[in-house]
Design a protein around this motif. Structure first.
Motif, short mmCIF file in Angstrom:
data_model
loop_
_atom_site.label_atom_id
_atom_site.label_comp_id
_atom_site.label_asym_id
_atom_site.label_seq_id
_atom_site.Cartn_x
_atom_site.Cartn_y
_atom_site.Cartn_z
N TRP A 118 0.83 -1.21 0.00
CA TRP A 118 0.00 0.00 0.00
C TRP A 118 0.86 1.25 0.00
CZ3 TRP A 118 -0.59 4.29 3.08
CH2 TRP A 118 -1.74 5.07 2.87
N PRO A 161 2.62 2.69 -3.72
CA PRO A 161 1.87 3.54 -4.64
C PRO A 161 1.57 4.93 -4.09
CG PRO A 161 0.87 1.37 -4.48
CD PRO A 161 1.89 1.47 -3.39
N GLU A 216 -1.73 -6.31 -3.70
CA GLU A 216 -1.06 -6.34 -5.01
C GLU A 216 -2.02 -6.78 -6.11
OE1 GLU A 216 2.14 -8.94 -4.10
OE2 GLU A 216 3.33 -7.38 -3.10
N LEU A 227 -4.41 -4.03 -7.30
CA LEU A 227 -3.82 -2.97 -8.12
C LEU A 227 -3.49 -3.44 -9.53
CD1 LEU A 227 -1.37 -1.52 -5.44
CD2 LEU A 227 -3.59 -0.58 -6.12
#
Length: 214
Positions: free
Chosen positions: A44, A47, A63, A66
């Motif tokens: 987290w 990004p 993961e 995303l």
């Protein structure tokens, strides 16, 4: 055509934000605790431009969330706390000059506004003609990748009731908020059919994945 994937963290009593949401308290009273499980994770933090972080059973879940996402849809309440016309000093989002999305984001609103281009590849496009238009625009922008539905509760309810969500990831935390924005209200009697795909236990959270049955 990519899937519409909805993901959100929910309290054990069904709320995705606490009561009294405001500019000073975006997730309402107690709502920040909903995300205690994810903020320490390296998956987290990266990004969001932050270094370090933990790795645990939730890391692969984050993961995965995303991956293969080409555009995002959200409601105005998630974009910011202000209501009504945008005014002379419009809200620019919660996330600063470089939001963590790094992709096109479509914001559902009743008030027109020019697109807002930010650093890092995020452009907010404000959609005034409904959820299906937002989905059509997002899918076009995603170029065959999936579209993420980010929330909040009201927008999620509209897409659920319309039968447009293909996949749903609910992160349930052991927290009782007692009041606030309840996720599964206001479905208008819609016959939402879901099939559970998996359940993953992790520190401070249980990850539930469902797919729509049509």
């Amino acid at each position: 055509m990519g899937k519409l994937r909805f993901e959100i963290t929910m309290s054990l009593d069904g709320f995705v934000a606490g009561r009294d949401q405001s500019e000073e308290n975006g997730l309402g009273v107690g709502g920040e605790q909903l995300h205690d499980w994810v903020i320490p994770l390296a998956a987290w933090r990266e990004p969001h431009g932050l270094e370090g972080g933990e790795v645990n059973a939730s890391s692969a879940i984050v993961e995965e969330s995303l991956a293969n996402v080409g555009a995002t849809i959200m409601g105005r309440n998630m974009f910011g706390p202000r209501r009504g016309p945008w005014g002379d000093d419009p809200w620019m989002g919660w996330w600063g000059e470089n939001p963590p999305f790094h992709r096109p984001v479509f914001v559902l609103t009743h008030h027109a506004r020019d697109p807002l281009e930010m650093q890092g590849g995020t452009t907010f496009t404000f959609v005034t003609d409904g959820i299906e238009s937002a989905l059509e625009q997002a899918r076009r922008a995603a170029g065959g990748q999936d579209v993420a539905l980010a929330g909040g509760a009201d927008v999620a309810q509209q897409y659920l009731a319309a039968g447009l969500i293909d996949q749903m990831d609910i992160h349930v935390v052991p927290l009782l908020l007692g009041a606030g924005a309840r996720l599964f209200d206001n479905l208008g009697g819609a016959a939402v059919k879901l099939e559970q795909v998996r359940a993953v236990e992790a520190p401070g959270v249980t990850h539930l994945k469902y797919r729509a049955v049509r």
